[in-house]
Write a protein that holds these residues in place. Structure first.
Motif, PDB file in Angstrom:
ATOM      1  N   SER A  17       3.191  11.000   0.269  1.00  0.00           N
ATOM      2  CA  SER A  17       2.154  10.001   0.554  1.00  0.00           C
ATOM      3  C   SER A  17       2.650   8.986   1.581  1.00  0.00           C
ATOM      4  O   SER A  17       1.863   8.461   2.380  1.00  0.00           O
ATOM      5  N   LEU A  18       3.957   8.699   1.591  1.00  0.00           N
ATOM      6  CA  LEU A  18       4.522   7.853   2.644  1.00  0.00           C
ATOM      7  C   LEU A  18       4.349   8.522   4.004  1.00  0.00           C
ATOM      8  O   LEU A  18       3.956   7.876   4.986  1.00  0.00           O
ATOM      9  N   VAL A  41      10.006  -0.491   2.813  1.00  0.00           N
ATOM     10  CA  VAL A  41       9.714   0.547   1.822  1.00  0.00           C
ATOM     11  C   VAL A  41      10.520   0.204   0.575  1.00  0.00           C
ATOM     12  O   VAL A  41      11.759   0.144   0.620  1.00  0.00           O
ATOM     13  N   LEU A  52       0.745   8.153   5.091  1.00  0.00           N
ATOM     14  CA  LEU A  52       0.470   6.790   5.540  1.00  0.00           C
ATOM     15  C   LEU A  52       0.969   6.589   6.967  1.00  0.00           C
ATOM     16  O   LEU A  52       0.260   6.023   7.818  1.00  0.00           O
ATOM     17  N   LYS A  87       2.212  -0.645  -6.981  1.00  0.00           N
ATOM     18  CA  LYS A  87       1.613  -1.552  -5.992  1.00  0.00           C
ATOM     19  C   LYS A  87       1.163  -2.859  -6.643  1.00  0.00           C
ATOM     20  O   LYS A  87       1.477  -3.952  -6.153  1.00  0.00           O
ATOM     21  N   VAL A 102       5.483  -0.951   1.449  1.00  0.00           N
ATOM     22  CA  VAL A 102       5.100   0.343   0.890  1.00  0.00           C
ATOM     23  C   VAL A 102       5.996   0.702  -0.293  1.00  0.00           C
ATOM     24  O   VAL A 102       7.168   1.048  -0.107  1.00  0.00           O
ATOM     25  N   CYS A 128       0.812  -1.216   0.000  1.00  0.00           N
ATOM     26  CA  CYS A 128       0.000   0.000   0.000  1.00  0.00           C
ATOM     27  C   CYS A 128       0.847   1.268   0.000  1.00  0.00           C
ATOM     28  O   CYS A 128       1.981   1.291   0.465  1.00  0.00           O
ATOM     29  N   ASN A 129       0.284   2.283  -0.577  1.00  0.00           N
ATOM     30  CA  ASN A 129       0.698   3.673  -0.448  1.00  0.00           C
ATOM     31  C   ASN A 129      -0.486   4.481  -0.919  1.00  0.00           C
ATOM     32  O   ASN A 129      -1.229   4.036  -1.803  1.00  0.00           O
ATOM     33  N   SER A 159       5.363  10.947  -3.929  1.00  0.00           N
ATOM     34  CA  SER A 159       5.356   9.621  -3.308  1.00  0.00           C
ATOM     35  C   SER A 159       5.900   9.674  -1.886  1.00  0.00           C
ATOM     36  O   SER A 159       5.408   8.978  -0.990  1.00  0.00           O
ATOM     37  N   VAL A 197       7.401   3.217  -2.983  1.00  0.00           N
ATOM     38  CA  VAL A 197       7.542   4.678  -3.078  1.00  0.00           C
ATOM     39  C   VAL A 197       8.360   4.986  -4.318  1.00  0.00           C
ATOM     40  O   VAL A 197       9.475   4.469  -4.480  1.00  0.00           O
TER      41      VAL A 197
END
Length: 362
Positions: free
Chosen positions: A224-225, A256, A228, A58, A213, A50-51, A221, A215
């Motif tokens: 968004s990390l 990651v 999360l 993904k 995750v 997920c991210n 990105s 990235v």
């Protein structure tokens, strides 16, 4: 922010043997290749990929890790259904979807469907003999967050039973996975999630042991990390707020995976990241360092794995629904009317995928 160990690890799993590593400049700083290749991570059986951003790999990562795992149940919870398309080689997915399977947990008068998971090899011949299963996605998942929120709202209003009802809803994906793993005799699980948190992604976080995750090497990105990680630890955000006072599983991040990395073409710098990649390796390491309580160990270097040339090799694998492990250098395909050739870096991607697999599964 020092990323020497991450770069040296990249060189170690590119090395064909110990002699190749001994000849590498990185062996001076990190002489033992075997120690570099063991991340000392706790190994688990269930992961969500997920991210909270789309287009970062993904689904491609889920598809390829599922092939590498073999004995796995892969679940597609993204309404765009990219990983479903990979597993079915672009054909429509028939049968019960993850939306159909989850709905009875939210609407109690509905009966539970049977025969949910499908064998991947029945759709994609590259998985013959792999023992892999998948549960397809549905475009109805776009509506799932509002249905779930309505069900939670009703559960909160049940006198004396609200905690039990809320727990049943939030643990619905976990219960579903338990049942399907028993039926299919699989122990590994991979869940491909959507770019938005509400709904099936929320349920997936309660259902898995840990998160992987992806990235990309861009600022959006990385942002968004950060989002999360904030969701994982901020009690005022929706994930922890929804389960307030309840004893529910909260996952940590295992890995990651930094996708779309590039490496220097300078002579003698075979494993040196190019400037853009180095910038984002440092950015990601800083984010992990600042949020280390969200990770499964207390060493940021354990949790960053660069993935080489995912854009090229990954594009071919995704367009043709072929696992990266099944591609060979110089193999040619026609994609969108253009002839494309698998470049030599596919062998690097294959080693990176093996490295990820050996450091996640129990």
């Amino acid at each position: 922010m020092n990323v020497d160990k991450i770069v040296a690890r990249q060189a170690a799993y590119y090395a064909n043997d110990a002699q190749d590593w001994a000849n590498s400049a990185h062996s001076v700083l990190f002489p033992r290749m075997t120690e570099l290749l063991d991340l000392e991570l706790p190994k688990h059986n269930r992961y969500a990929v997920c991210n909270l951003r789309g287009g970062i790999g993904k689904s491609t990562l889920t598809f390829n890790l599922a092939y590498d795992a073999g004995d796995v149940l892969a679940v597609d919870t993204c309404p765009q259904a990219n990983s479903t398309s990979f597993f079915t080689q672009g054909s429509p997915a028939n049968g019960t979807t993850i939306y159909d399977a989850l709905l009875p947990y939210l609407l109690p008068r509905m009966s539970f469907p049977s025969g949910i998971a499908q064998k991947v090899e029945g759709h994609n011949s590259y998985f013959d003999g792999k023992g892999a299963y998948f549960v397809p996605s549905s475009p109805n998942l776009y509506e799932f967050p509002s249905i779930m929120e309505s069900a939670l709202s009703q559960a909160r209003g049940i006198p004396g039973e609200s905690d039990r009802a809320i727990t049943q809803i939030l643990n619905s994906m976990r219960d579903l996975l338990d049942r399907e793993c028993r039926k299919t005799d699989t122990r590994k699980v991979l869940i491909d999630t959507s770019p938005f948190f509400s709904g099936a992604t929320h349920l997936s976080w309660h259902a898995v042991d840990s998160l992987i995750v992806p990235v990309r090497t861009d600022q959006q990105s990385v942002d968004s990390l950060k989002l999360l990680l904030e969701l994982l630890q901020n009690k005022n955000r929706s994930f922890l707020r929804a389960q307030q006072g309840l004893d529910l599983h909260e996952p940590k991040v295992q890995m990651v995976v930094l996708t779309h990395c590039g490496w220097s073409t300078r002579a003698g710098a075979q494993y040196e990241p190019n400037n853009q990649t180095k910038v984002y390796l440092k950015k990601v390491k800083q984010v992990i360092t600042d949020n280390i309580d969200c990770f499964t160990t207390d060493d940021p270097d354990n949790h960053i794995v660069p993935l080489d040339d995912f854009l090229g090799t990954g594009r071919i694998a995704s367009a043709k629904q072929i696992p990266i492990k099944c591609l060979s250098p110089q193999q040619s395909f026609t994609i969108g009317g253009q002839r494309v050739t698998v470049n030599d870096s596919v062998t690097k991607c294959q080693r990176q995928l093996s490295f990820i697999s050996q450091n996640i599964w129990a």
